[in-house]
Design a protein around this motif. Structure first.
Motif, PDB file in Angstrom:
ATOM      1  N   LEU A 228     -54.584 -48.507  17.556  1.00 59.36           N
ATOM      2  CA  LEU A 228     -53.654 -49.473  18.133  1.00 59.36           C
ATOM      3  C   LEU A 228     -53.352 -49.023  19.557  1.00 59.36           C
ATOM      4  O   LEU A 228     -53.064 -47.845  19.792  1.00 59.36           O
ATOM      5  N   ASP A 229     -53.402 -49.939  20.492  1.00 60.56           N
ATOM      6  CA  ASP A 229     -53.240 -49.615  21.907  1.00 60.56           C
ATOM      7  C   ASP A 229     -51.766 -49.656  22.292  1.00 60.56           C
ATOM      8  O   ASP A 229     -51.114 -50.694  22.202  1.00 60.56           O
ATOM      9  N   GLY A 230     -51.251 -48.512  22.738  1.00 63.03           N
ATOM     10  CA  GLY A 230     -49.863 -48.441  23.153  1.00 63.03           C
ATOM     11  C   GLY A 230     -49.568 -49.277  24.379  1.00 63.03           C
ATOM     12  O   GLY A 230     -48.432 -49.741  24.565  1.00 63.03           O
ATOM     13  N   SER A 231     -50.570 -49.495  25.237  1.00 60.06           N
ATOM     14  CA  SER A 231     -50.347 -50.303  26.432  1.00 60.06           C
ATOM     15  C   SER A 231     -50.129 -51.769  26.092  1.00 60.06           C
ATOM     16  O   SER A 231     -49.618 -52.538  26.913  1.00 60.06           O
ATOM     17  N   GLN A 232     -50.493 -52.165  24.869  1.00 61.95           N
ATOM     18  CA  GLN A 232     -50.274 -53.536  24.408  1.00 61.95           C
ATOM     19  C   GLN A 232     -48.970 -53.684  23.629  1.00 61.95           C
ATOM     20  O   GLN A 232     -48.748 -54.694  22.958  1.00 61.95           O
ATOM     21  N   GLY A 233     -48.140 -52.652  23.686  1.00 63.05           N
ATOM     22  CA  GLY A 233     -46.834 -52.706  23.026  1.00 63.05           C
ATOM     23  C   GLY A 233     -46.789 -52.068  21.655  1.00 63.05           C
ATOM     24  O   GLY A 233     -45.737 -52.051  21.005  1.00 63.05           O
ATOM     25  N   ALA A 234     -47.915 -51.526  21.180  1.00 64.71           N
ATOM     26  CA  ALA A 234     -47.939 -50.894  19.860  1.00 64.71           C
ATOM     27  C   ALA A 234     -47.193 -49.564  19.897  1.00 64.71           C
ATOM     28  O   ALA A 234     -47.158 -48.877  20.925  1.00 64.71           O
ATOM     29  N   THR A 235     -46.588 -49.204  18.785  1.00 62.63           N
ATOM     30  CA  THR A 235     -45.858 -47.948  18.663  1.00 62.63           C
ATOM     31  C   THR A 235     -46.357 -47.166  17.451  1.00 62.63           C
ATOM     32  O   THR A 235     -47.132 -47.683  16.641  1.00 62.63           O
ATOM     33  N   GLU A 236     -45.897 -45.934  17.343  1.00 64.28           N
ATOM     34  CA  GLU A 236     -46.257 -45.121  16.182  1.00 64.28           C
ATOM     35  C   GLU A 236     -45.753 -45.759  14.898  1.00 64.28           C
ATOM     36  O   GLU A 236     -46.432 -45.735  13.862  1.00 64.28           O
ATOM     37  N   ALA A 237     -44.557 -46.348  14.949  1.00 65.57           N
ATOM     38  CA  ALA A 237     -44.008 -47.020  13.768  1.00 65.57           C
ATOM     39  C   ALA A 237     -44.907 -48.179  13.343  1.00 65.57           C
ATOM     40  O   ALA A 237     -45.127 -48.395  12.145  1.00 65.57           O
ATOM     41  N   ASP A 238     -45.441 -48.923  14.318  1.00 66.25           N
ATOM     42  CA  ASP A 238     -46.361 -50.014  13.994  1.00 66.25           C
ATOM     43  C   ASP A 238     -47.613 -49.487  13.291  1.00 66.25           C
ATOM     44  O   ASP A 238     -48.102 -50.106  12.338  1.00 66.25           O
ATOM     45  N   ALA A 239     -48.123 -48.363  13.780  1.00 65.16           N
ATOM     46  CA  ALA A 239     -49.326 -47.775  13.178  1.00 65.16           C
ATOM     47  C   ALA A 239     -49.062 -47.362  11.733  1.00 65.16           C
ATOM     48  O   ALA A 239     -49.896 -47.580  10.848  1.00 65.16           O
ATOM     49  N   ARG A 240     -47.901 -46.772  11.493  1.00 67.41           N
ATOM     50  CA  ARG A 240     -47.572 -46.361  10.128  1.00 67.41           C
ATOM     51  C   ARG A 240     -47.416 -47.583   9.215  1.00 67.41           C
ATOM     52  O   ARG A 240     -47.858 -47.558   8.059  1.00 67.41           O
ATOM     53  N   ARG A 241     -46.787 -48.630   9.724  1.00 66.13           N
ATOM     54  CA  ARG A 241     -46.620 -49.845   8.922  1.00 66.13           C
ATOM     55  C   ARG A 241     -47.971 -50.490   8.618  1.00 66.13           C
ATOM     56  O   ARG A 241     -48.238 -50.920   7.486  1.00 66.13           O
ATOM     57  N   ASN A 242     -48.841 -50.567   9.621  1.00 65.83           N
ATOM     58  CA  ASN A 242     -50.149 -51.177   9.409  1.00 65.83           C
ATOM     59  C   ASN A 242     -50.990 -50.378   8.423  1.00 65.83           C
ATOM     60  O   ASN A 242     -51.709 -50.950   7.597  1.00 65.83           O
TER      61      ASN A 242
END
Length: 444
Positions: A228-242
């Motif tokens: 997940l690209d952090g420059s597109q607004g993704a966060t570590e929390a998003d990665a864990r949820r996905n």
């Protein structure tokens, strides 16, 4: 150490400790804000502080009839555990309307605090939505940046998925998710990749979880790495949820999630204060027992126990991400008992040395020296148990493991450092009298 110097230093230490104890419970205004004591600085979990409640109502366009509500609750509990919540509540609620046969589901949990110390209810709302997500897991592949050809039609091709850390590069953060496929799915994806440029998109219902170009380095055996690209607004929390959604898929039934409402702690509004009082009460009972057994040694033990509790409270504030739950309170109490056990070992060694003919000062010195390895062994064993519980359990048991593990470290420092310090300050004042420590020689 001279008597006058011992009195001065002991007075300073006791005054500082008394001040810190008072600050633990004190509340008073400071400008436009309030000081809520050390207890207020410790982040409390849902069972001691309360949190936010969400109601899951079966959607009107839900297709499948709910056959086993208990299975739905178990699934939600597993997902809350996977999202890192230690204490929460998931219950089925029957509607008062007799015409409504289906159960609503109520989820209560506490939001984590942001960098300003305020509850981050946005993150909690997103977590609840992920736990209650509905839909089939599907995989699309092709040469375009947003492929539309479904290449895998069964979510069972996933063995597991997990968040695997952050990769920083080109000034942007990339959050890596590792997806472990079955052998069949691995061969299917690799065969598509051999045709040239290949993109893989993973969706759950109408939500796109992952979409990225794969390369020859993307696979390691049957494990695929996606980012997940952090420059597109993704966060570590998003990665864990996905990762959770890829691993577990969606619920079999579609629920609408209500807005959150604040709820009080299930054990009462004063649960945190009562817990703090209980911890100090256990310490006081231990000190009384030491006074009965060793007279003045009870004074040394009492100061040691109180200082160890204050240090553990500071550790709970200093260590990031720690929430104190009721399980954590039991961990503190058990670590206090561990400290008391270490103090008892020291007193027994001192008594043995005195009975063997040593003078009080020498008996104390030898008693501390001979206690080092037994106390170290007990604390290491306790820390190992805490580590195993932390790695292998979820929920409130993990909260117990955290405070018990911290307490095991503090216990060793307390018995080997603080107890020795107080002994070196108090005993010179008493002239190293054996009566002060209730020491007796063996009868001839």
């Amino acid at each position: 150490m001279k008597k006058g110097k011992s009195i001065t230093l002991l007075t300073i230490v006791c005054v500082l400790m008394a001040l810190f104890i008072a600050m633990t419970f004190a509340t008073f205004p400071v400008g436009v804000k309030n000081y809520n004591g050390v207890i207020g600085a410790i982040e409390l979990d849902y069972d001691l502080k309360g949190g936010t409640a969400y109601t899951l109502t079966l959607a009107k366009d839900n297709v499948e009839e709910v056959e086993d509500i208990d299975e739905v609750i178990k699934t939600l509990e597993k997902r809350m555990n996977a999202l890192g919540y230690q204490t929460y509540s998931v219950t089925a609620v029957k509607s008062t309307d007799e015409a409504v046969k289906d159960y609503d589901i109520r989820i209560e949990a506490k939001a984590s605090t942001n960098k300003y110390g305020e509850p981050d209810t946005t993150a909690l709302t997103q977590d609840i939505s992920v736990a209650a997500a509905y839909g089939e897991l599907k995989f699309y592949g092709g040469s375009s940046g947003s492929p539309t050809d479904e290449i895998l039609t069964d979510g069972a091709v996933i063995k597991n998925a997990k968040y695997a850390g952050i990769d920083a590069g080109s000034g942007s953060a990339y959050y890596r998710i590792e997806i472990n496929f079955t052998d069949y799915a691995t061969k299917e994806i690799k065969s598509k990749m051999s045709e040239g440029t290949f993109y893989l998109k993973v969706t759950l219902g109408d939500t796109t979880l992952m979409n990225s170009e794969l390369s020859s380095n993307s696979f390691s055996g049957s494990t695929l790495s996606m980012w997940l690209d952090g420059s597109q607004g993704a966060t570590e929390a998003d990665a864990r949820r996905n990762a959770l959604q890829i691993s577990s898929g969606g619920l079999a039934y579609k629920y609408d999630v209500s807005d959150g409402v604040a709820v009080s702690a299930p054990y009462g509004e004063n649960a945190a204060l009562i817990s703090a009082v209980a911890i100090y009460a256990v310490a006081i009972l231990i000190v009384v027992a030491f006074f009965v057994l060793g007279k003045g040694y009870g004074f040394i033990s009492g100061l040691t126990l109180i200082l160890s509790l204050l240090i553990e409270a500071l550790m709970l504030i200093a260590v990031p991400g720690v929430k104190l739950s009721l399980g954590g309170v039991f961990g503190i109490i058990l670590s206090t008992i561990l400290t008391a056990d270490g103090l008892m070992i020291i007193y027994r060694r001192i008594t043995e040395e005195f009975k063997n003919g040593k003078m009080t000062k020498t008996a104390v010195k030898n008693g501390f020296r001979r206690s080092t390895f037994p106390i170290l062994g007990a604390c290491v064993a306790a820390a190992a148990v805490a580590l195993c519980l932390f790695l292998l359990t979820t929920g409130t048991v993990k909260g117990f493991a955290i405070t018990f593990g911290i307490g095991a470290v503090v216990s060793y420092i307390s018995t080997m450092l603080f107890a020795r310090m107080f002994a070196s300050l108090i005993l010179p004042i008493t002239g190293y009298g054996e009566k002060f420590l209730n020491l007796k020689r063996e009868d001839a």
